[in-house]
Motif scaffolding. Structure first.
Motif, PDB file in Angstrom:
ATOM      1  N   LEU A 137       0.900  -1.231  -0.080  1.00  0.00           N
ATOM      2  CA  LEU A 137      -0.057  -0.079   0.188  1.00  0.00           C
ATOM      3  C   LEU A 137       0.765   1.077  -0.029  1.00  0.00           C
ATOM      4  N   GLY A 138       1.994   0.997   0.794  1.00  0.00           N
ATOM      5  CA  GLY A 138       2.810   2.383   0.577  1.00  0.00           C
ATOM      6  C   GLY A 138       3.410   2.497  -0.613  1.00  0.00           C
ATOM      7  N   GLN A 139       3.679   1.745  -1.338  1.00  0.00           N
ATOM      8  CA  GLN A 139       4.289   1.754  -2.928  1.00  0.00           C
ATOM      9  C   GLN A 139       3.317   2.281  -3.830  1.00  0.00           C
ATOM     10  N   LYS A 140       2.085   1.750  -3.486  1.00  0.00           N
ATOM     11  CA  LYS A 140       0.776   2.286  -4.256  1.00  0.00           C
ATOM     12  C   LYS A 140       0.852   3.945  -4.077  1.00  0.00           C
ATOM     13  N   LEU A 141       0.916   4.264  -2.790  1.00  0.00           N
ATOM     14  CA  LEU A 141       0.606   5.601  -2.617  1.00  0.00           C
ATOM     15  C   LEU A 141       1.843   6.300  -3.172  1.00  0.00           C
ATOM     16  N   ARG A 142       3.188   5.931  -3.123  1.00  0.00           N
ATOM     17  CA  ARG A 142       4.072   6.701  -3.868  1.00  0.00           C
ATOM     18  C   ARG A 142       4.030   6.811  -5.042  1.00  0.00           C
ATOM     19  N   LEU A 143       3.315   5.902  -5.706  1.00  0.00           N
ATOM     20  CA  LEU A 143       2.912   5.927  -7.382  1.00  0.00           C
ATOM     21  C   LEU A 143       1.953   7.205  -7.572  1.00  0.00           C
ATOM     22  N   ILE A 180       0.242  15.225 -10.027  1.00  0.00           N
ATOM     23  CA  ILE A 180       1.013  14.729 -11.040  1.00  0.00           C
ATOM     24  C   ILE A 180       2.108  15.878 -11.340  1.00  0.00           C
ATOM     25  N   LYS A 181       3.339  15.012 -10.960  1.00  0.00           N
ATOM     26  CA  LYS A 181       4.736  16.004 -11.264  1.00  0.00           C
ATOM     27  C   LYS A 181       5.346  15.980 -12.531  1.00  0.00           C
ATOM     28  N   ALA A 182       6.160  16.820 -12.861  1.00  0.00           N
ATOM     29  CA  ALA A 182       6.836  16.617 -14.098  1.00  0.00           C
ATOM     30  C   ALA A 182       8.159  15.630 -13.839  1.00  0.00           C
ATOM     31  N   PRO A 183       8.481  14.699 -14.828  1.00  0.00           N
ATOM     32  CA  PRO A 183       9.420  13.841 -14.360  1.00  0.00           C
ATOM     33  C   PRO A 183      10.797  14.381 -15.068  1.00  0.00           C
ATOM     34  N   ILE A 184      10.665  15.361 -15.763  1.00  0.00           N
ATOM     35  CA  ILE A 184      12.007  15.889 -16.470  1.00  0.00           C
ATOM     36  C   ILE A 184      11.966  17.322 -16.641  1.00  0.00           C
TER      37      ILE A 184
END
Length: 377
Positions: free
Chosen positions: A168-174, A193-197
């Motif tokens: 669940l922690g990994q899902k929240l990080r996604l 939703i953040k910019a990856p680059i």
């Protein structure tokens, strides 16, 4: 007697006149230019924009023509999508806008996000109890006080919930939600939703209120800091292409401005039906990246077998009846240039220069490099 004297005087005068006339004709003949000499006044030289120059070393090469486009490496592109769908709550981007890595692009909301956070907090709370129970049963089992069945049950419950807790922690990080900062008073209904680059937005495919499905591309970003050339070369020419060779390219609507690059990588696959091979090139001057946009079509030449040879600007060489000539400066005096028309042997021509095969004959002589065309005959 007087008549004879008069005749003698007239004869002498005629002889002197003839001698003077002969002397003047001889001087004119001596001062007249030879057939291969051309005299230009300083005023004519200046008003006709003529120029002098010398033979210099220039690069000549075979040219392999190619077409292609401006592109960026895969790591400099990003199509932004989401792992868990949601309704677009806010988006304020326009195509062409610059963004920094980690900046918020848009926000999504979904009741499922709340449920995921609740499940995580519930698992976290249960985990504390199950860990303590597991440690207790483990100790009792080691002391032969508790049964193996109770110990295994405690162990199973603890590791099952631990696994759920971590997942669940990994899902929240996604979802860009930090599970470590979660508590019962900080449950969010939306995610950012953040910019990856770093880069520029090239496409915005979402609008406010739209439901964005998982893996649907919402926004595309391109970083133009490292543009490269993707060229297509016919297979018959590919054996001549090597890493490090020079590339000259231009945009199709510009016949005068050429840019320079270098071959960086030669492809190993032939693409049908064109029978072409991809050649990857880099710009020689990365500072010029701002002048191009990914996707621009280009026309290019790859320079192979490049070497230096003595040469003159092509305007200095005039061809007449299968022969080539130049004008070599003989002297400058009395406000006049005297040029001598000399035959030359020519070789290759590249970029406005013509190779001179008998360059040693002229050494450091000054040559008319501009304005010779109308003078040589």
């Amino acid at each position: 007697m007087k008549a004879l004297k008069m005749i003698s005087i007239v004869t002498v005068l005629l002889a002197l006149f003839a001698a003077c006339t002969t002397t003047e004709n001889q001087q004119e003949a001596e001062n007249a230019p030879a057939e291969n000499q051309i005299i230009i006044t300083a005023e004519q030289f200046t008003s006709s924009n003529m120029e002098l120059g010398k033979i210099t070393l220039q690069y000549f090469s075979e040219r392999i023509r190619a077409t292609g486009m401006i592109d960026v490496p895969p790591q400099y592109k990003a199509d932004v999508s989401v792992y868990y769908g949601g309704t677009v709550k806010d988006v304020r981007l326009l195509a062409g806008q610059s963004v920094k890595k980690g900046a918020t692009l848009f926000t999504l909301e979904n009741p499922d996000y709340v449920q995921m956070q609740q499940d995580y907090l519930t698992a976290k709370s249960r985990l504390n109890y199950l860990r303590a129970e597991y440690e207790r049963q483990k100790k009792l089992f080691a002391e032969n006080v508790a049964s193996q069945k109770k110990y295994l049950k405690a162990e199973s419950d603890y590791f099952t919930v631990l696994s759920d807790f971590k997942a669940l922690g990994q899902k929240l990080r996604l979802l860009n939600i930090d599970p470590e900062s979660l508590d019962y008073n900080k449950v969010a209904t939306f995610t950012e939703i953040k910019a990856p680059i770093d880069g520029y937005v090239t496409q915005v495919n979402i609008t406010r209120g739209q439901f964005l499905s998982p893996n649907e591309v919402a926004i595309s970003i391109v970083n133009t800091e490292h543009l490269h050339l993707e060229l297509k070369v016919f297979e018959k020419d590919i054996t001549k292409i090597k890493k490090g060779q020079s590339i000259r390219f231009r945009l199709p609507d510009n016949d005068t401005d050429y840019y320079e690059g270098l071959v960086f990588l030669v492809g190993q696959a032939v693409y049908s039906p064109e029978r072409t091979i991809n050649v990857h090139g880099h710009l020689k001057n990365e500072a010029l990246s701002s002048q191009f946009i990914p996707g621009m079509y280009i026309e290019a030449e790859i320079l192979v077998d490049e070497a230096q040879y003595p040469a003159l600007p092509s305007d200095a060489v005039v061809s007449v009846e299968n022969a080539s000539y130049i004008l070599v400066k003989k002297s400058f005096a009395n406000n006049q240039y005297i040029f001598v028309q000399e035959a030359v042997k020519i070789g290759k021509s590249n970029d406005g220069y013509t190779q001179i095969l008998n360059a040693d004959r002229f050494g450091e002589a000054e040559i008319l490099i501009k304005g010779a065309f109308n003078l040589i005959h």
